[in-house]
Design an enzyme around this catalytic site. Structure first.
Site, PDB file in Angstrom:
ATOM      1  N   SER A 189       0.821  -1.225   0.000  1.00  0.00           N
ATOM      2  CA  SER A 189       0.000   0.000   0.000  1.00  0.00           C
ATOM      3  C   SER A 189       0.851   1.270   0.000  1.00  0.00           C
ATOM      4  O   SER A 189       0.328   2.367  -0.132  1.00  0.00           O
ATOM      5  CB  SER A 189      -0.917   0.007   1.230  1.00  0.00           C
ATOM      6  OG  SER A 189      -0.138   0.155   2.405  1.00  0.00           O
ATOM      7  N   ASN A 190       2.159   1.131   0.171  1.00  0.00           N
ATOM      8  CA  ASN A 190       3.045   2.306   0.132  1.00  0.00           C
ATOM      9  C   ASN A 190       3.362   2.730  -1.302  1.00  0.00           C
ATOM     10  O   ASN A 190       3.732   3.877  -1.558  1.00  0.00           O
ATOM     11  CB  ASN A 190       4.393   2.014   0.813  1.00  0.00           C
ATOM     12  CG  ASN A 190       4.284   1.640   2.268  1.00  0.00           C
ATOM     13  OD1 ASN A 190       5.045   0.814   2.755  1.00  0.00           O
ATOM     14  ND2 ASN A 190       3.319   2.212   2.973  1.00  0.00           N
ATOM     15  N   LEU A 191       3.275   1.788  -2.231  1.00  0.00           N
ATOM     16  CA  LEU A 191       3.865   2.013  -3.556  1.00  0.00           C
ATOM     17  C   LEU A 191       3.074   3.004  -4.404  1.00  0.00           C
ATOM     18  O   LEU A 191       3.570   3.479  -5.425  1.00  0.00           O
ATOM     19  CB  LEU A 191       4.028   0.676  -4.300  1.00  0.00           C
ATOM     20  CG  LEU A 191       4.952  -0.319  -3.564  1.00  0.00           C
ATOM     21  CD1 LEU A 191       4.975  -1.659  -4.310  1.00  0.00           C
ATOM     22  CD2 LEU A 191       6.364   0.230  -3.443  1.00  0.00           C
ATOM     23  N   GLN A 192       1.854   3.333  -3.986  1.00  0.00           N
ATOM     24  CA  GLN A 192       1.043   4.340  -4.680  1.00  0.00           C
ATOM     25  C   GLN A 192       1.689   5.718  -4.579  1.00  0.00           C
ATOM     26  O   GLN A 192       1.400   6.621  -5.328  1.00  0.00           O
ATOM     27  CB  GLN A 192      -0.378   4.290  -4.072  1.00  0.00           C
ATOM     28  CG  GLN A 192      -1.224   5.534  -4.161  1.00  0.00           C
ATOM     29  CD  GLN A 192      -1.221   6.333  -2.863  1.00  0.00           C
ATOM     30  OE1 GLN A 192      -0.307   6.167  -2.030  1.00  0.00           O
ATOM     31  NE2 GLN A 192      -2.209   7.203  -2.690  1.00  0.00           N
ATOM     32  N   CYS A 308      -2.560   9.527   7.433  1.00  0.00           N
ATOM     33  CA  CYS A 308      -2.866   9.240   6.030  1.00  0.00           C
ATOM     34  C   CYS A 308      -3.426   7.826   5.872  1.00  0.00           C
ATOM     35  O   CYS A 308      -4.220   7.564   4.975  1.00  0.00           O
ATOM     36  CB  CYS A 308      -1.616   9.400   5.169  1.00  0.00           C
ATOM     37  SG  CYS A 308      -1.012  11.093   5.130  1.00  0.00           S
TER      38      CYS A 308
END
Lengths: 396, 90
Positions: A189-192, A308
């Site tokens: 979910s970090n790669l966005q 976030c």
């Protein structure tokens, strides 16, 4: 009728007055020191030059003078190796309207011969000169500025949404030492938004993943991985190793801790924070400008301050705000321009608008005012809203 | 009418609006009128005794009202008021 080189030189000597080495040496010691511009080629400059001279090779003089001398009546002394090229360069500046230009008789050779001090510059390697050529061509940066960046040390708190772009650009810019503090691992979910990581690093330590990307980008950068959370026991030692700190933390306890530690160590702090479509950025320069607690004396309660992870954040917003942090960091390292110190920049990605608020040092600031008793506290408890209990500072 | 800019965390309390027009000739009056129109905002900005929370910053145009006359600061038509809580995201 063609004019010979000697004719051209004689003509130049009639237009441009010459100054003797001894006179220049005296002037440079005085309050009326002129700007010295050395018009020799790179290899000549690298072997030594007059201290504080600016280097502009003859071929670039006309195009680059604007960033170096702004006032037409400012005193300028041009030097080359022997005093001929500097006369011809003087004619060019004279034609551009500079009214107070002299040429150094005998040039750098005579300066050195007569026993005056000179500087042998540390220089970029040919590879570095190629890599950073677009920086070096900016008059305000130049080779000198690039060398400063290579000699600089920046600590990034967080290798996440803000840390990814800021680390990436600082590394590309050739900031010589980059410290990365992050104890988290890369999640899909970090790669966005966390563009310094990649699919094949899911599960790896973020600081380690960022180090790999940076090393692939720029071998000049030495990356120090600090795979832990900053806390009262390690923050001062860590900050003391760096010239400035880029705050890309994702929680209030860390942000307030960083603020207090930055004041204690007098380390400039480049701030940004993000949520959904909105970003804040500023620069906190200890005791010269306002600090984070002048702006936000107390943290909001958790329900007023969603992370976030709960509230969401537009991926590209991180790129905008992290790049602004890198920009401010580079300016501070180079000592140029006006930073965001004393201003809070608010970016609204939805309306594509930038607003600025004025922030001032608060004479009652609990952290940086004259009467403040600056001590670490239990930031976790304080930010969780346990005010009564947490008001009592704890010792480090 | 002044224009009050609502930060992301308060937008739900005003029906999703990013800016709302609110009448009032001082900061206090504008805030009171904002609470009348959107009661859910009140609890997030004020404590029970009616004091603005310390973690809430209010700016009139680009200046912190703490540096002006606090809640008595006069507000003119078309002034912009900005409510600014800290954000931590990174």
């Amino acid at each position: 009728m063609a004019r010979s080189y000697q004719d051209v030189l004689a003509g130049a000597r009639e237009r441009i007055p010459e100054i003797q080495v001894s006179e220049l040496a005296e002037l440079l010691e005085s309050e009326d020191a002129p700007l010295v511009i050395d018009v020799r080629e790179q290899d000549e400059w690298d072997e030594g030059h007059i201290p504080d001279a600016r280097h502009v090779p003859r071929g670039f003089l006309e195009s680059r003078i604007a960033g170096i001398a702004d006032e037409l009546d400012a005193p300028i002394v041009i030097n080359c190796a022997g005093g001929a090229r500097s006369l011809l360069a003087g004619v060019s500046l004279d034609e551009m309207g500079f009214r107070n230009v002299k040429s150094l008789a005998g040039g750098f050779s005579r300066w050195k011969q007569d026993g005056h001090d000179y500087t042998v510059p540390s220089t970029l390697t040919p590879d570095q000169r190629a890599r950073y050529s677009r920086h070096v061509r900016i008059p305000e940066v130049g080779e000198e500025g690039q060398l400063k960046l290579l000699d600089s040390k920046v600590l990034l708190i967080g290798a996440g949404g803000l840390g990814s772009p800021s680390a990436y650009y600082l590394a590309a810019a050739g900031v010589g030492t980059i410290g990365l503090v992050d104890d988290d691992v890369v999640d899909a979910s970090n790669l966005q938004r966390q563009i310094i990581h990649s699919n094949d690093r899911v599960g790896a330590l973020k600081a380690e993943s960022a180090r790999q990307t940076i090393e692939g980008l720029n071998p000049d950068v030495s990356v120090k991985v600090h795979p832990f959370r900053v806390d009262q026991t390690n923050v001062l030692e860590l900050m003391n190793e760096y010239d400035l700190v880029v705050d890309g933390a994702d929680n209030f306890p860390t942000r307030y801790l960083l603020n207090d530690a930055a004041l204690m160590t007098r380390t400039p702090l480049v701030h940004a924070s993000i949520l959904r479509f909105e970003g804040h950025a500023s620069v906190f320069h200890p005791y010269e400008g306002p600090c984070y607690r002048c702006l936000f004396p107390e943290p909001p309660p958790p329900d007023m301050a969603p992370a976030c992870g709960e509230a969401g954040v537009l991926g590209v917003l991180c790129g905008v705000m992290g790049s602004i942090q890198a920009n401010e960091a580079i300016k501070m390292l180079l000592g140029m321009g006006d930073t965001l110190a004393g201003r809070l920049l608010i970016y609204d990605a939805l309306s594509m608008s930038f607003n600025e608020l004025r922030i001032r040092r608060d004479p009652e600031c609990p952290a940086c005012s004259d009467g403040a008793k600056l001590e670490f506290r239990d930031y976790e408890a304080w930010c969780a809203g346990e005010r009564g209990h947490a008001e009592a500072p704890v010792s480090a | 009418m002044s224009l009050v800019r609502i930060p992301p965390v308060l937008r739900q309390a005003v029906g999703g609006e990013r800016e709302v027009e609110v009448p009032g000739s001082t900061v206090a009056e504008v805030l009171d009128n904002l609470y009348d129109a959107h009661p859910a905002v009140k609890a997030q900005l004020q404590s029970e005794d009616g004091e603005l929370h310390r973690f809430v910053n209010v700016y009139l145009n680009d200046e912190d009202v703490r540096m002006l006359s606090w809640l008595d600061t006069p507000v003119s038509d078309r002034d912009r008021i900005l409510i600014l809580p800290a954000m931590a995201g990174g």
